[in-house]
Design a protein around this motif. Structure first.
Motif, PDB file in Angstrom:
ATOM      1  N   CYS A  66       2.312  -6.639   2.007  1.00  0.00           N
ATOM      2  CA  CYS A  66       2.169  -6.310   0.586  1.00  0.00           C
ATOM      3  C   CYS A  66       3.498  -6.424  -0.143  1.00  0.00           C
ATOM      4  CB  CYS A  66       1.637  -4.894   0.462  1.00  0.00           C
ATOM      5  SG  CYS A  66       1.503  -4.356  -1.245  1.00  0.00           S
ATOM      6  N   CYS A  69       4.450  -2.303  -1.431  1.00  0.00           N
ATOM      7  CA  CYS A  69       4.973  -1.308  -0.481  1.00  0.00           C
ATOM      8  C   CYS A  69       5.541  -1.973   0.764  1.00  0.00           C
ATOM      9  CB  CYS A  69       3.902  -0.307  -0.105  1.00  0.00           C
ATOM     10  SG  CYS A  69       2.526  -1.096   0.731  1.00  0.00           S
ATOM     11  N   HIS A  73       6.102  -0.613   4.996  1.00  0.00           N
ATOM     12  CA  HIS A  73       5.664  -1.266   6.237  1.00  0.00           C
ATOM     13  C   HIS A  73       6.857  -1.564   7.143  1.00  0.00           C
ATOM     14  CE1 HIS A  73       1.379  -1.582   5.579  1.00  0.00           C
ATOM     15  NE2 HIS A  73       1.639  -1.863   4.305  1.00  0.00           N
ATOM     16  N   ALA A 387       3.462   5.671   2.611  1.00  0.00           N
ATOM     17  CA  ALA A 387       3.769   4.642   1.620  1.00  0.00           C
ATOM     18  C   ALA A 387       3.491   5.282   0.251  1.00  0.00           C
ATOM     19  CB  ALA A 387       2.881   3.432   1.856  1.00  0.00           C
ATOM     20  N   PRO A 388       3.849   4.630  -0.852  1.00  0.00           N
ATOM     21  CA  PRO A 388       3.568   5.249  -2.154  1.00  0.00           C
ATOM     22  C   PRO A 388       2.122   5.719  -2.287  1.00  0.00           C
ATOM     23  CG  PRO A 388       4.925   3.309  -2.449  1.00  0.00           C
ATOM     24  CD  PRO A 388       4.578   3.356  -0.987  1.00  0.00           C
ATOM     25  N   ARG A 389       1.179   4.942  -1.735  1.00  0.00           N
ATOM     26  CA  ARG A 389      -0.244   5.288  -1.870  1.00  0.00           C
ATOM     27  C   ARG A 389      -0.756   6.223  -0.788  1.00  0.00           C
ATOM     28  NH1 ARG A 389       1.524   1.422  -3.720  1.00  0.00           N
ATOM     29  NH2 ARG A 389       1.035   0.606  -5.784  1.00  0.00           N
ATOM     30  N   THR A 410      -3.635   1.399   6.593  1.00  0.00           N
ATOM     31  CA  THR A 410      -2.907   1.591   5.340  1.00  0.00           C
ATOM     32  C   THR A 410      -3.538   2.723   4.522  1.00  0.00           C
ATOM     33  OG1 THR A 410      -4.291   0.057   4.110  1.00  0.00           O
ATOM     34  CG2 THR A 410      -2.367  -0.870   5.224  1.00  0.00           C
ATOM     35  N   PRO A 411      -2.796   3.239   3.545  1.00  0.00           N
ATOM     36  CA  PRO A 411      -3.358   4.282   2.677  1.00  0.00           C
ATOM     37  C   PRO A 411      -4.652   3.851   1.997  1.00  0.00           C
ATOM     38  CG  PRO A 411      -0.999   3.994   2.254  1.00  0.00           C
ATOM     39  CD  PRO A 411      -1.392   2.929   3.235  1.00  0.00           C
ATOM     40  N   THR A 412      -4.683   2.611   1.519  1.00  0.00           N
ATOM     41  CA  THR A 412      -5.893   2.170   0.820  1.00  0.00           C
ATOM     42  C   THR A 412      -7.085   2.123   1.766  1.00  0.00           C
ATOM     43  OG1 THR A 412      -4.669   1.010  -0.900  1.00  0.00           O
ATOM     44  CG2 THR A 412      -6.909   0.256  -0.501  1.00  0.00           C
ATOM     45  N   CYS A 456      -4.671  -0.618  -3.311  1.00  0.00           N
ATOM     46  CA  CYS A 456      -3.965  -1.877  -3.038  1.00  0.00           C
ATOM     47  C   CYS A 456      -4.702  -2.599  -1.932  1.00  0.00           C
ATOM     48  CB  CYS A 456      -2.521  -1.657  -2.627  1.00  0.00           C
ATOM     49  SG  CYS A 456      -1.788  -3.236  -2.135  1.00  0.00           S
ATOM     50  N   CYS A 459      -2.741  -4.442   0.892  1.00  0.00           N
ATOM     51  CA  CYS A 459      -2.437  -3.629   2.064  1.00  0.00           C
ATOM     52  C   CYS A 459      -3.652  -3.458   2.949  1.00  0.00           C
ATOM     53  CB  CYS A 459      -1.956  -2.254   1.628  1.00  0.00           C
ATOM     54  SG  CYS A 459      -0.192  -2.201   1.386  1.00  0.00           S
TER      55      CYS A 459
HETATM   56 NI1  NFE Z   1      -0.034  -2.808  -1.019  1.00  0.00          NI
HETATM   57 FE1  NFE Z   1       0.494   0.060   0.376  1.00  0.00          FE
HETATM   58  C1  NFE Z   1       1.136   1.524  -0.361  1.00  0.00           C
HETATM   59  C2  NFE Z   1       0.602   0.558   2.124  1.00  0.00           C
HETATM   60  S1  NFE Z   1      -1.541   0.728   0.094  1.00  0.00           S
HETATM   61  S2  NFE Z   1       0.635  -0.944  -1.601  1.00  0.00           S
HETATM   62  O1  NFE Z   1       1.529   2.380  -0.979  1.00  0.00           O
HETATM   63  O2  NFE Z   1       0.668   0.741   3.217  1.00  0.00           O
HETATM   64  O3  NFE Z   1      -2.641   0.568   1.226  1.00  0.00           O
END
Ligand code: NFE
Length: 473
Positions: A66, A69, A73, A387-389, A410-412, A456, A459
């Motif tokens: 991504c 973020c 990673h 991560a930010p999310r 991932t957060p998403t 996101c 991600c």
């Molecule tokens: Ni593509 Fe990420 C963040 C990560 S979101 S932005 O914050 O890991 O799934």
């Protein structure tokens, strides 16, 4: 009136490709969302890319998951590498990692509020790319709209400043190559620290003087959004920003809460499972721990509707992100809703910017940030951070000094996940239920809920291998 089915496809002002299907019906005299499905329309596949490679490449490669973020990673991969190599960073390594990661968070939070969310509430200037815009109710007066539009433009400059700040030691952004097993590649110099501080001070001034007041003003103008978009109310944080070199204490500690609050409970990494009943993957078991994860695409598949798997903690769907971090850490005591997410994110930005200024004071200058280490012949490890999310995890298995298995959650994936084996909706799907929709042909209310969790899909999902996997129509 019959149920109205609507597709928001693609959802714009997010990263990546997301489709949301909703059903709208009238309940107790109010037209509202009664069903929702979140659909990730691309296969990420980084787990496949990483197999068989040198583990030290993981930070460089996963950073490409991504552009928003990438630092998270790279850092998460470095944590997994530290663990498998049996090393911990020295003070310079820990603080440089924190400072460059902090630049990523601040950039992402400003991006989210001004560029991705604000256009759900105010009209842009009457020109491209803001026209044609959404059909919005006019709750803000002309001068307020003009002020917010000017802050939108200022936020772009602030985002650039965040990138420049992170690149001082990150080398470049996005996709810094500076996170390595055992620490960080840069050696901090006094002039660089001064430059970093100057940029950070300007960013902090914007957060305190502009971002926080703007979010507070918006939340005052849209008070009903404190009771829209709640979802399950289960919130989780893996913890981030190490305050000691062994990683025992953090600025934002790990933990989880259920039903919107109550006691903060510890996170047990063994209780994470990924379900695939409604995802375009095949497996001989309905759910797995990521350390034992499999990423084998199967498209089409009966009943499945997304490329996102469904991560669950103790079999429950958890939302993650700034609101989870702030609630778990006692920094935010409000509820779970659209506006609570925006307020918690802005609050976090201020706490983090203040902490970064303090870390600059502690940063050893002219000192190596690398502790020598070597990849073992075999081993298993994990990197768990934020991560930010929200909560981010990388799970690594090494055999013959190469990557045998790599899994990323991932957060998403947590927040935008589909239904699971127990038929529970994902957090965003649940958050959409009950959202009032005045005009189903332009469901801006649903869009506000979707944007509040800052999806996101880059991600969450990523690439397609032509000829072997086909994108859904
Ligand atoms: Ni593509 Fe990420 C963040 C990560 S979101 S932005 O914050 O890991 O799934």
């Amino acid at each position: 009136m019959p149920t109205i089915t609507a597709s928001i496809d693609p959802v714009t002002r997010i990263e990546g490709h997301l489709k949301i299907d909703i059903e709208v019906d009238t309940v107790n005299g109010i037209q509202q969302v009664v069903e929702a499905r979140s659909i990730g329309t691309l296969f990420r596949g980084f787990e496949k890319i990483l197999g068989g490679r040198d583990p030290r490449d993981a930070a460089l490669i996963t950073s490409r998951i991504c552009g928003v973020c990438p630092t998270s990673h790279a850092f998460c991969a470095a944590l997994a590498l530290d663990q498998v190599c049996g090393v911990q960073p020295n003070t310079a390594g820990r603080l440089l990692r924190n400072l460059v990661h902090g630049a990523c968070f601040l950039e992402s939070h400003l991006l989210h509020f001004y560029l991705l969310s604000l256009p759900d509430y105010i009209d842009g200037p009457g020109m491209a790319p803001w026209m044609p815009g959404l059909k919005l109710e006019k709750r803000l007066d002309g001068p307020t709209v003009a002020t917010l539009q000017s802050h939108y433009i200022e936020a772009i400059a602030m985002r650039r400043l965040c990138h420049e700040m992170g690149a001082i030691w990150g080398g470049k952004l996005p996709h810094t190559p500076a996170y390595i097993a055992g620490g960080f590649t840069a050696v901090a110099e006094a002039a660089q620290a001064t430059e970093f501080r100057n940029k950070l001070t300007a960013i902090r001034d914007f957060i305190v003087g502009t971002y926080l007041p703007d979010v507070e003003r918006l939340s005052g103008l849209y008070p009903e959004y404190f009771s829209i978009g709640r979802g399950h109310g289960h919130l989780m944080c893996f913890g981030v920003y190490e305050l000691d070199n062994a990683g025992q204490t953090r600025l934002f500690e790990p933990g989880h809460v259920r039903d919107g609050g109550g006691a903060v409970l510890p996170v047990d990494p063994a209780a994470i499972q990924e379900h695939i009943d409604y995802s375009w993957y095949t497996d001989n078991t309905p759910s797995r721990h990521p350390a034992d994860g499999k990423t084998e695409g199967q498209y089409p598949k009966d009943g499945a509707y997304t490329w996102l798997k469904a991560p669950r903690y103790q079999d429950l769907p958890y939302e993650c992100g700034p609101l989870a971090r702030m609630k778990v850490n006692g920094e935010y005591t409000g509820g779970v809703s659209v506006m609570d997410r925006h307020l918690a994110r802005a609050r976090e930005a201020q706490i983090l910017a203040d902490a970064m200024l303090a870390w600059l004071d502690e940063l050893p200058l002219d000192a190596s940030a690398y502790t020598p280490c070597a990849v073992p012949e075999t081993g298993q490890s994990s990197g768990m951070t934020e991560a930010p999310r929200g909560a981010l995890g990388h799970w690594l298995s090494v055999s013959g000094r190469t990557i045998e298995r790599y899994q990323v959650i991932t957060p998403t994936c947590w927040t935008v996940s589909p239904r699971d084996t127990l038929q529970q909706r994902g957090p965003l799907e649940e958050a959409l239920i009950g959202t009032p929709v005045a005009d189903a042909s332009s469901p801006v209310e649903a869009l506000r809920v979707i944007h509040s969790v800052d999806p996101c899909l880059d991600c969450a999902t990523h690439v397609v291998e032509p000829g072997t996997l086909t994108q859904p129509a």
